[in-house]
Design a protein around this motif. Structure first.
Motif, mmCIF file in Angstrom:
data_model
loop_
_atom_site.group_PDB
_atom_site.id
_atom_site.type_symbol
_atom_site.label_atom_id
_atom_site.label_comp_id
_atom_site.label_asym_id
_atom_site.label_seq_id
_atom_site.Cartn_x
_atom_site.Cartn_y
_atom_site.Cartn_z
ATOM 1 N N PHE A 23 37.851 42.130 49.494
ATOM 2 C CA PHE A 23 36.661 43.212 48.454
ATOM 3 C C PHE A 23 37.925 44.093 48.247
ATOM 4 O O PHE A 23 37.403 44.884 47.551
ATOM 5 C CB PHE A 23 35.731 42.453 47.888
ATOM 6 N N PHE A 26 40.941 46.288 47.632
ATOM 7 C CA PHE A 26 41.565 46.215 46.854
ATOM 8 C C PHE A 26 40.789 46.602 45.488
ATOM 9 O O PHE A 26 39.632 46.673 45.574
ATOM 10 C CB PHE A 26 42.136 44.847 46.159
ATOM 11 N N GLN A 28 38.369 47.439 41.574
ATOM 12 C CA GLN A 28 37.911 46.455 40.321
ATOM 13 C C GLN A 28 39.927 45.903 39.515
ATOM 14 O O GLN A 28 39.575 44.486 39.831
ATOM 15 C CB GLN A 28 36.818 47.139 39.897
ATOM 16 N N LYS A 30 42.706 45.378 40.259
ATOM 17 C CA LYS A 30 43.830 44.615 40.645
ATOM 18 C C LYS A 30 42.997 43.453 41.077
ATOM 19 O O LYS A 30 43.255 42.225 40.981
ATOM 20 C CB LYS A 30 44.302 45.310 42.412
ATOM 21 N N ILE A 31 41.857 43.268 41.869
ATOM 22 C CA ILE A 31 40.585 42.241 42.214
ATOM 23 C C ILE A 31 40.303 41.243 40.526
ATOM 24 O O ILE A 31 40.905 39.940 40.141
ATOM 25 C CB ILE A 31 39.246 42.844 42.423
ATOM 26 N N GLN A 32 40.547 41.721 39.455
ATOM 27 C CA GLN A 32 40.854 41.088 38.167
ATOM 28 C C GLN A 32 41.573 40.774 38.111
ATOM 29 O O GLN A 32 41.963 39.177 37.223
ATOM 30 C CB GLN A 32 40.273 42.492 36.296
ATOM 31 N N LYS A 35 41.716 37.076 40.131
ATOM 32 C CA LYS A 35 40.736 36.901 38.985
ATOM 33 C C LYS A 35 41.563 35.679 38.156
ATOM 34 O O LYS A 35 41.369 34.530 38.471
ATOM 35 C CB LYS A 35 39.878 37.303 39.120
ATOM 36 N N THR A 85 37.225 33.360 47.026
ATOM 37 C CA THR A 85 37.522 34.050 48.286
ATOM 38 C C THR A 85 38.436 34.412 48.917
ATOM 39 O O THR A 85 39.490 35.352 49.395
ATOM 40 C CB THR A 85 36.231 34.076 48.558
ATOM 41 N N LEU A 88 42.212 35.560 47.832
ATOM 42 C CA LEU A 88 41.927 37.019 47.772
ATOM 43 C C LEU A 88 42.104 37.256 49.171
ATOM 44 O O LEU A 88 42.562 38.366 49.576
ATOM 45 C CB LEU A 88 40.243 37.846 47.579
#
Length: 171
Positions: A23, A26, A28, A30-32, A35, A85, A88
């Motif tokens: 986490f 990356f 936020q 990129k994480i979105q 997702k 997770t 990711l």
């Protein structure tokens, strides 16, 4: 029993620590994006990606002839069931698991005995499609889409190595 509780707690800390690393790699946004990609691939919406989800994702993209063996191999890349997770972490490994730019440049230099800094695209295509882990014609074409090639057909491999390790600049 106390020992059992302690080991579970320690195991939880280890899992949390490795998770937090992915986490933190990356931002936020990129994480979105990941997702959203995960939710698209999780076709049955159970919170996990399995080979049927992958098959359905390929079908949604118009690819209907993907083999179950290929799907099995893709799912087996993960060490456990693929939840977000794990997904990711897999993306972090794929994106950040690339050799350093210098290592890749040194590999290309083996194909450039005169040290010109370029390799003709036809020569490189022939090598990539006939040696060891053979590239398909489509994979070679995909590489040439991001590769800087001059009017003589020469690929600037140092620039390509930069793109491989740093990504393309968005226009």
């Amino acid at each position: 029993m106390a020992g059992g509780r302690k080991s579970k707690k320690e195991g939880g800390k280890k899992a949390q620590k490795s998770t937090s690393n992915a986490f933190s790699m990356f931002d936020q946004n990129k994480i979105q994006e990941f997702k959203e990609a995960f939710s698209i691939m999780d076709q049955n919406r159970d919170g996990f990606i399995n080979k049927i989800d992958l098959k359905d994702t390929y079908a949604a993209l118009g690819i209907r002839d993907v083999s179950m063996d290929k799907l099995d191999a893709m799912v087996l890349e993960a060490l456990s069931a693929i939840n977000f997770t794990v997904f990711l972490n897999m993306m972090a490994d794929k994106l950040h698991g690339t050799d350093s730019e210098d290592v890749i440049v040194q590999a290309f230099k083996l194909l450039d005995p005169e040290q010109k800094g370029v390799i003709h695209k036809d020569y490189l295509s022939q090598l990539l499609m006939t040696q060891v882990d053979k590239f398909s014609k489509e994979e070679v074409e995909q590489m040439f889409e991001i590769a800087p090639i001059d009017v003589a057909g020469n690929l600037d491999y140092k620039a390509l190595c930069y793109v491989i390790t740093h990504g393309q600049e968005e226009e």
